[in-house]
Design a protein around this motif. Structure first.
Motif, short mmCIF file in Angstrom:
data_model
loop_
_atom_site.label_atom_id
_atom_site.label_comp_id
_atom_site.label_asym_id
_atom_site.label_seq_id
_atom_site.Cartn_x
_atom_site.Cartn_y
_atom_site.Cartn_z
N MET A 57 -23.26 -22.06 11.81
CA MET A 57 -22.19 -21.56 10.95
C MET A 57 -22.46 -20.10 10.60
O MET A 57 -23.60 -19.73 10.27
N ILE A 58 -21.42 -19.28 10.62
CA ILE A 58 -21.55 -17.86 10.28
C ILE A 58 -20.43 -17.47 9.33
O ILE A 58 -19.25 -17.68 9.62
N SER A 59 -20.79 -16.91 8.19
CA SER A 59 -19.83 -16.38 7.22
C SER A 59 -19.81 -14.86 7.33
O SER A 59 -20.86 -14.20 7.26
N LEU A 60 -18.61 -14.29 7.51
CA LEU A 60 -18.45 -12.85 7.65
C LEU A 60 -17.61 -12.28 6.52
O LEU A 60 -16.79 -12.99 5.93
N ASP A 61 -17.81 -11.00 6.24
CA ASP A 61 -16.99 -10.29 5.26
C ASP A 61 -15.92 -9.50 6.00
O ASP A 61 -16.19 -8.43 6.56
N GLY A 62 -14.70 -10.01 6.00
CA GLY A 62 -13.61 -9.34 6.69
C GLY A 62 -13.19 -8.03 6.05
O GLY A 62 -12.53 -7.20 6.70
N ASN A 63 -13.55 -7.81 4.78
CA ASN A 63 -13.21 -6.54 4.15
C ASN A 63 -13.86 -5.36 4.86
O ASN A 63 -13.37 -4.23 4.80
N ASP A 64 -14.96 -5.63 5.55
CA ASP A 64 -15.71 -4.58 6.24
C ASP A 64 -14.97 -4.05 7.47
O ASP A 64 -15.23 -2.94 7.93
N VAL A 65 -14.04 -4.85 8.01
CA VAL A 65 -13.32 -4.43 9.22
C VAL A 65 -11.82 -4.39 8.99
O VAL A 65 -11.03 -4.34 9.94
N CYS A 66 -11.39 -4.39 7.72
CA CYS A 66 -9.99 -4.60 7.40
C CYS A 66 -9.23 -3.29 7.29
O CYS A 66 -9.47 -2.48 6.39
N TYR A 67 -8.28 -3.08 8.20
CA TYR A 67 -7.39 -1.93 8.12
C TYR A 67 -6.23 -2.20 7.16
O TYR A 67 -5.59 -1.27 6.66
N ASN A 68 -5.94 -3.47 6.91
CA ASN A 68 -4.81 -3.85 6.07
C ASN A 68 -5.10 -3.65 4.58
O ASN A 68 -4.23 -3.22 3.83
N ARG A 127 0.81 -1.22 0.00
CA ARG A 127 0.00 0.00 0.00
C ARG A 127 0.84 1.26 0.00
O ARG A 127 0.35 2.32 -0.35
N ASN A 128 2.12 1.14 0.39
CA ASN A 128 2.90 2.37 0.46
C ASN A 128 3.24 2.92 -0.91
O ASN A 128 3.84 3.98 -1.02
N ARG A 129 2.86 2.22 -1.96
CA ARG A 129 3.06 2.76 -3.30
C ARG A 129 1.95 3.75 -3.68
O ARG A 129 2.02 4.39 -4.71
N ARG A 130 0.93 3.83 -2.87
CA ARG A 130 -0.20 4.68 -3.19
C ARG A 130 -0.20 5.90 -2.31
O ARG A 130 0.26 5.88 -1.16
N SER A 131 -0.78 6.97 -2.80
CA SER A 131 -0.88 8.18 -2.01
C SER A 131 -1.92 7.98 -0.91
O SER A 131 -2.84 7.18 -1.03
N GLN A 132 -1.77 8.73 0.19
CA GLN A 132 -2.75 8.66 1.26
C GLN A 132 -4.12 9.13 0.79
O GLN A 132 -5.14 8.61 1.23
N ALA A 133 -4.15 10.09 -0.14
CA ALA A 133 -5.43 10.56 -0.66
C ALA A 133 -6.15 9.45 -1.40
O ALA A 133 -7.36 9.26 -1.23
N TYR A 134 -5.41 8.68 -2.20
CA TYR A 134 -6.03 7.56 -2.92
C TYR A 134 -6.49 6.49 -1.93
O TYR A 134 -7.57 5.92 -2.08
N ARG A 135 -5.68 6.25 -0.92
CA ARG A 135 -6.03 5.22 0.05
C ARG A 135 -7.32 5.54 0.79
O ARG A 135 -8.08 4.66 1.15
N ARG A 136 -7.58 6.83 0.99
CA ARG A 136 -8.77 7.22 1.75
C ARG A 136 -10.05 7.08 0.94
O ARG A 136 -11.14 7.16 1.49
N PRO A 158 -8.06 -1.63 3.00
CA PRO A 158 -9.22 -0.90 3.52
C PRO A 158 -10.24 -0.42 2.48
O PRO A 158 -11.07 0.44 2.80
N SER A 159 -10.20 -0.92 1.27
CA SER A 159 -11.09 -0.38 0.25
C SER A 159 -12.56 -0.46 0.61
O SER A 159 -13.36 0.40 0.24
#
Length: 532
Positions: A320-331, A6-15, A333-334
């Motif tokens: 059984m429970i299936s979750l979407d980890g993208n919703d809580v992902c700081y790593n 991710r460090n190849r991207r600007s912070q503005a793009y990341r947000r 973060p899209s």
């Protein structure tokens, strides 16, 4: 299958959210020619004696589906069959497959006796069109090829099946009815009625990809013959990169064809229940990135209207429970916070309902991102530790399974972020007093990651009492490390998890025998999870 730093991207793009990135991408192309995700329903036809009374075999819709203008239906052979359970696997199954071009009136025919099939049950067609101009094909593309690729995914929902029954089926369309071709017949078995405490097995891995290592793990599933398999995200790696960056991620839509064909000998008969990974955030198709997933798969998706791969179901005595980890992902973060708290609220209600149900002995949660892991490839997910782990503690979740890091790792049982009890291989844990066990099973075949500490696994134990650094990302994207003591078993290699759910007796409660098995069949880890 590497991630994009991710460090190849600007912070503005990341947000930017994935929805904003999707809009930016779409603005570069014509909205009329960029892509199309279409869904057309099929008329339900009688299934004749193999369903429970009042059966509704498929969702209503027009009888004529997509029409083949240039290719005769007899020349278009279905491929890539994959099945999934509904929320009630004793009665509900979805049969899915592909065809290489548009066909008329696709169907599935089922029966409880080989060769004695029902009349056609109409299927829904979902057409997914992708521009070659924003892809990076892994195989050579002839210069006279079309500029777009359309993949035709077909899905037949079958309800009110008989519990604990083996069904045989074939799939076809106008001009192609394989009912007399027993070589094209497949079968599946419905679950016993809910609440049963019988013995069954399920398997799980994430991060499979396409290739010979993926074939090995898929073959391992076939040998174990589980009741179902959990595919915990990053399935095909048709998308290379972090995911959720349509202007940067490299993509080849047809790798999904290879994925389905690679696994068809297993997925045609063993239901695969999927969770979303970051490589399923295909931002070309929709604002949430999941338009492609919705074309290819049909999961229960019963969290709320419009949820994608966020769902609950039960198999006998296991919730059984299936979750979407993208919703809580700081790593990655899209899609961070894209459900705006809906998933977290639903998770709490669902866990409470499962734990209050006396017919449910165990709760298993599966997702892609790692709540706890010491592998530094993708690290642990602080968002999951903050949002989900307190609920897992409160409702005494027995087992959390995930992929993301391409290794096998099992924690000691954890409560409030700390190990409660040291549980070596062949040990026993009681989640009521010990806490939740977390397993990363990301060795499905995509690649192998590294640990910051030596491997230690069954028969190859190493000194493992010193703290190990856990890498994680904060919400602002900064990476930190923290020393932890709960990393009990670590194995770098292709593998899967197999869970044998074993019924209780008059004197012993039910238990889960949880095993990790390498691609060559070697036992890597084993514990007993038994509530008391």
């Amino acid at each position: 299958m590497s991630e994009t730093p991710r460090n190849r991207r600007s912070q503005a793009y990341r947000r930017l959210s994935l929805a904003e990135k999707h809009d930016n991408f779409v603005n570069q192309y014509s909205r009329r020619t960029l892509f199309r995700v279409g869904a057309v329903g099929g008329a339900a036809l009688a299934a004749g004696g193999v369903l429970l009374p009042g059966a509704a075999a498929a969702s209503p819709g027009p009888t004529v589906l997509l029409k083949a203008d240039r290719t005769a239906g007899s020349a278009l052979r279905p491929f890539g069959r994959h099945i999934a359970y509904g929320a009630d696997p004793s009665q509900q199954v979805v049969v899915s497959w592909q065809v290489p071009a548009a066909v008329t009136a696709p169907f599935v025919r089922i029966g409880t006796v080989p060769g004695d099939f029902s009349p056609p049950i109409a299927a829904e067609v979902r057409a997914l069109t992708s521009q070659l101009s924003w892809q990076h094909p892994v195989e050579e593309v002839p210069p006279n090829s079309p500029k777009t690729i359309t993949q035709f995914y077909l899905h037949a929902r079958i309800d009110r099946l008989l519990p604990n029954t083996t069904y045989y089926y074939v799939v076809g369309h106008e001009g192609y009815d394989p009912a007399a071709r027993l070589g094209e017949m497949a079968s599946f078995r419905t679950a016993p009625a809910p609440g049963g405490d019988g013995t069954f097995t399920f398997t799980a891995f994430g991060d499979q990809g396409v290739g010979y290592n993926a074939v090995a793990t898929s073959s391992l599933i076939a040998g174990l013959d589980p009741a179902f398999h959990l595919a915990m995200g990053d399935l095909s790696y048709a998308l290379e990169g972090e995911g959720g960056h349509p202007e940067e991620d490299q993509y080849d839509a047809r790798l999904w064809d290879s994925f389905f064909v690679q696994n068809e000998s297993v997925t045609a008969g063993i239901p695969w229940m999927m969770a979303l990974g970051n490589h399923e955030m295909e931002g070309w198709y929709s604002a949430d990135g999941y338009g492609g997933v919705r074309a290819r798969f049909t999961m229960p998706d019963n969290a709320w209207t419009g949820s994608t791969c966020i769902y609950s179901w039960r198999y006998q005595n296991v919730g059984m429970i299936s979750l979407d980890g993208n919703d809580v992902c700081y790593n990655s973060p899209s899609n961070l916070d894209y459900t705006k708290g809906k998933q977290l609220k639903w998770l709490g209600k669902t866990l409470a309902a499962f734990r209050a149900d006396p017919t449910i002995d165990f709760i298993v949660v599966y997702c892609h991102q790692c709540t706890y892991s010491t592998c530094h490839s993708n690290g642990a997910e602080l968002g999951a530790q903050t949002d989900w782990a307190p609920l897992f503690d409160r409702y005494q979740v027995d087992l959390v399974l995930n992929g993301h890091n391409h290794i096998y790792e099992r924690t000691d049982p954890i409560r409030a972020g700390k190990a409660v009890k040291k549980v070596p291989s062949r040990g026993t844990t009681n989640p009521v007093k010990d806490g939740t066990t977390y397993i990363t099973a990301g060795g499905g075949g995509g690649s192998v990651s590294e640990f910051p500490a030596p491997d230690t696994y069954l028969g190859h134990e190493t000194s493992n009492d010193s703290p190990v650094p856990m890498k994680y990302s904060e919400r602002d994207g900064h990476s930190l490390t923290k020393k932890v003591t709960w990393s009990r078993v670590r194995f770098r290699g292709y593998s899967l998890v197999a869970v044998d759910v074993i019924a209780g007796t008059g004197t012993t409660p039910p238990k889960m025998d949880v095993r990790a098995i390498s691609a060559d069949g070697t036992l890597v880890d084993q514990i007993i999870v038994q509530r008391a």
